[in-house]
Write a protein that holds these residues in place. Sequence first.
Motif, short mmCIF file in Angstrom:
data_model
loop_
_atom_site.label_atom_id
_atom_site.label_comp_id
_atom_site.label_asym_id
_atom_site.label_seq_id
_atom_site.Cartn_x
_atom_site.Cartn_y
_atom_site.Cartn_z
N GLU A 68 0.84 -1.20 0.00
CA GLU A 68 0.00 0.00 0.00
C GLU A 68 0.87 1.25 0.00
O GLU A 68 0.58 2.23 -0.70
N GLN A 69 1.97 1.23 0.76
CA GLN A 69 2.87 2.38 0.78
C GLN A 69 3.50 2.61 -0.59
O GLN A 69 3.67 3.76 -1.02
N GLN A 70 3.83 1.54 -1.29
CA GLN A 70 4.39 1.69 -2.64
C GLN A 70 3.35 2.32 -3.56
O GLN A 70 3.66 3.20 -4.37
N MET A 71 2.09 1.89 -3.43
CA MET A 71 1.01 2.46 -4.24
C MET A 71 0.81 3.93 -3.92
O MET A 71 0.59 4.76 -4.82
N ILE A 72 0.89 4.27 -2.64
CA ILE A 72 0.75 5.68 -2.22
C ILE A 72 1.86 6.52 -2.84
O ILE A 72 1.60 7.60 -3.38
N ALA A 73 3.08 6.03 -2.78
CA ALA A 73 4.22 6.78 -3.32
C ALA A 73 4.07 7.00 -4.83
O ALA A 73 4.34 8.09 -5.34
N ILE A 74 3.62 5.98 -5.54
CA ILE A 74 3.42 6.12 -6.99
C ILE A 74 2.28 7.08 -7.28
O ILE A 74 2.39 7.97 -8.13
N ALA A 75 1.16 6.93 -6.57
CA ALA A 75 0.01 7.82 -6.78
C ALA A 75 0.38 9.27 -6.47
O ALA A 75 0.01 10.18 -7.22
N ARG A 76 1.11 9.49 -5.39
CA ARG A 76 1.54 10.85 -5.03
C ARG A 76 2.40 11.45 -6.14
O ARG A 76 2.22 12.60 -6.53
N ALA A 77 3.32 10.66 -6.67
CA ALA A 77 4.19 11.15 -7.75
C ALA A 77 3.36 11.48 -9.00
O ALA A 77 3.60 12.49 -9.65
N LEU A 78 2.38 10.65 -9.31
CA LEU A 78 1.55 10.88 -10.50
C LEU A 78 0.67 12.12 -10.36
O LEU A 78 0.29 12.73 -11.36
N MET A 79 0.36 12.51 -9.13
CA MET A 79 -0.47 13.69 -8.91
C MET A 79 0.20 14.97 -9.38
O MET A 79 -0.46 15.98 -9.58
N SER A 80 1.49 14.95 -9.60
CA SER A 80 2.17 16.15 -10.10
C SER A 80 2.08 16.24 -11.63
O SER A 80 2.64 17.14 -12.23
N SER A 81 1.38 15.30 -12.25
CA SER A 81 1.21 15.23 -13.71
C SER A 81 2.54 15.20 -14.45
O SER A 81 2.76 15.99 -15.37
N PRO A 82 3.41 14.27 -14.11
CA PRO A 82 4.71 14.23 -14.79
C PRO A 82 4.58 13.64 -16.19
O PRO A 82 3.65 12.88 -16.47
N LYS A 83 5.49 14.01 -17.05
CA LYS A 83 5.56 13.39 -18.38
C LYS A 83 6.32 12.07 -18.28
O LYS A 83 6.12 11.17 -19.06
N MET A 84 7.22 11.98 -17.28
CA MET A 84 7.99 10.77 -17.05
C MET A 84 7.99 10.45 -15.56
O MET A 84 8.14 11.33 -14.73
N LEU A 85 7.83 9.17 -15.25
CA LEU A 85 7.88 8.70 -13.87
C LEU A 85 9.00 7.68 -13.77
O LEU A 85 9.05 6.73 -14.55
N MET A 86 9.93 7.92 -12.85
CA MET A 86 11.06 7.00 -12.65
C MET A 86 10.81 6.22 -11.37
O MET A 86 10.61 6.83 -10.31
N LEU A 87 10.84 4.91 -11.47
CA LEU A 87 10.59 4.03 -10.33
C LEU A 87 11.84 3.22 -10.03
O LEU A 87 12.37 2.54 -10.91
N ASP A 88 12.27 3.27 -8.78
CA ASP A 88 13.45 2.53 -8.35
C ASP A 88 13.01 1.33 -7.53
O ASP A 88 12.51 1.49 -6.41
#
Length: 186
Positions: A68-88
């Motif tokens: 769930e924390q991983q999902m939260i982190a991804i959702a939070r990052a997507l809320m900034s409307s990025p053109k690119m999302l980098m996941l480590d």
Amino acid sequence: VVKLGAVMVPEGRRVFKHLTVDENIRVGSITRKDGSQSIRKDQELMYKHFPRLSRVTNRLAGYCSGGEQQMIAIARALMSSPKMLMLDEPSLGLAPLLVKEIFENIEKINQEMQTTLLIVEQNAKIALEVSTYAYIMESGKIVLEGPSRELKNNPDVKEFYMGITQGGRRKSFKNVKSYKRRKRWM
């Protein structure tokens, strides 16, 4: 980072533990200037992509599971409307079912939100399933690259990175590369 339209989700699922799931997700929109209606729409979209989070919106993020924390982190990052999302290492420390769920969501995000994804992942099998192009690194150096479907079917990749062996004996990737290099010069 924001100027380039790229956001990174670092290894370790960093969430604001003292904020709720919903507050964590909304924090990602802090730099946006497109209005509250667009932000609310994207927030609803995050719960559509991560339905598991819609059941825990008021829970403090620190009490959520690793997945769930991983999902939260991804959702939070997507809320900034990025053109690119980098996941480590999005699968790091997660149960296989959660890894599958997260990577299904990553694939949907790429397709539905038109967001480019750069994923660093040790689980070669799942990374090659969802990607279109891949670089395989060993000791910090790129040793192989190409379309994911080709790499997925490459016998060396199958053996060294997916654990699929022929004859039950594992070879050294370093020796295979050295042999191929020597063969080219002959």
